[in-house]
Write an enzyme that holds these catalytic residues in place. Sequence first.
Site, mmCIF file in Angstrom:
data_model
loop_
_atom_site.group_PDB
_atom_site.id
_atom_site.type_symbol
_atom_site.label_atom_id
_atom_site.label_comp_id
_atom_site.label_asym_id
_atom_site.label_seq_id
_atom_site.Cartn_x
_atom_site.Cartn_y
_atom_site.Cartn_z
ATOM 1 N N HIS A 174 0.852 -1.095 -0.001
ATOM 2 C CA HIS A 174 -0.132 -0.172 0.065
ATOM 3 C C HIS A 174 0.905 1.242 -0.011
ATOM 4 O O HIS A 174 0.677 2.337 -0.596
ATOM 5 C CB HIS A 174 -0.945 0.103 1.134
ATOM 6 N N VAL A 233 -4.544 -8.511 3.043
ATOM 7 C CA VAL A 233 -5.735 -9.075 2.211
ATOM 8 C C VAL A 233 -5.611 -8.624 0.822
ATOM 9 O O VAL A 233 -4.987 -7.715 0.534
ATOM 10 C CB VAL A 233 -7.011 -8.529 2.897
#
Length: 304
Positions: A174, A233
């Site tokens: 991210h 995830v």
Amino acid sequence: MTDNNQDKKLLTHSKAGNKVFEEDNIFDHVTDGDKVAILMAHFGTTHEDTREKTIDIINDMVTAHYPMIDMYEAYTSRIIVKRLKDRGVEKMLPSEALRLLADQGYTHVIVQPTTIIWGVEMESLCIDVEEIRDRFKEVRLCSPLLSYEEDYDALIEAMTAETEEDEVYLWVGHGTYDVSTAQYAMLDYKLKDLGYPNHIIGCIEGYPYFEQALSQLRRLDTKRVHLQPLMLVAGEHAKNDIAEDWKEMLEEEGYEVVLHLCGLGELPAVQERFLELLTFYSRYRKIGIMQKKSLYISTGKKMK
């Protein structure tokens, strides 16, 4: 994994730097009338398919390993909590979960995050813990997946276990806008240092960006790259930013892209690692810097 094996593997944390931990089993502090809880703090996801393969499995592992201790969960992402609530799914924020535990009379709480780095989510979690700490006899906040040097070694072992030497892998995290983005660069450096030049780290929001990852790719003799998330995830970012944007950008550069939408939390070794960290922090207490400084002031000696 047995408790003895966990001790052998995790005791290296106490060797990081100038003695960071000391033996102090939280369960030895529990007396009659006390209540102990474990709070699993996940970033969260709105995608049920990846949650079942990652967050739910990690929660179940903790419950199975500590059957006599109540386990709760919280999501640190306020956006995800709100979106789920709009669908009729209730998830607590860490601050809400901690208040609930205090109201229900829990006296000792172990908080295990499943974040990857010490980023803004950990900063927020630390604040949540400190704001309510005085309502408990003891709260222990465990570390995320990457903290000490051996954590990087463990993650790299998990990441590379099913990969091929003659293939190239691009792991996309991210990223973050604060100083902890350096952890992604350290992971990339560590991969090369441990003999994995075919593994590259890039981030959606932070350094190393796509440009840095592409620069590394160009130095390798390949036109084929395996693309996969460096995230717990495989949710919104994986399915949109990675599977669409990054894949398209790489194909525009002439690469054949093999897409793997598998979160780190699906790897058994990573699932086990969070349980190991939880077990370690239940048995060892991190020594605060002020405790170290006080000892030096009073004795003139550093803690060994």
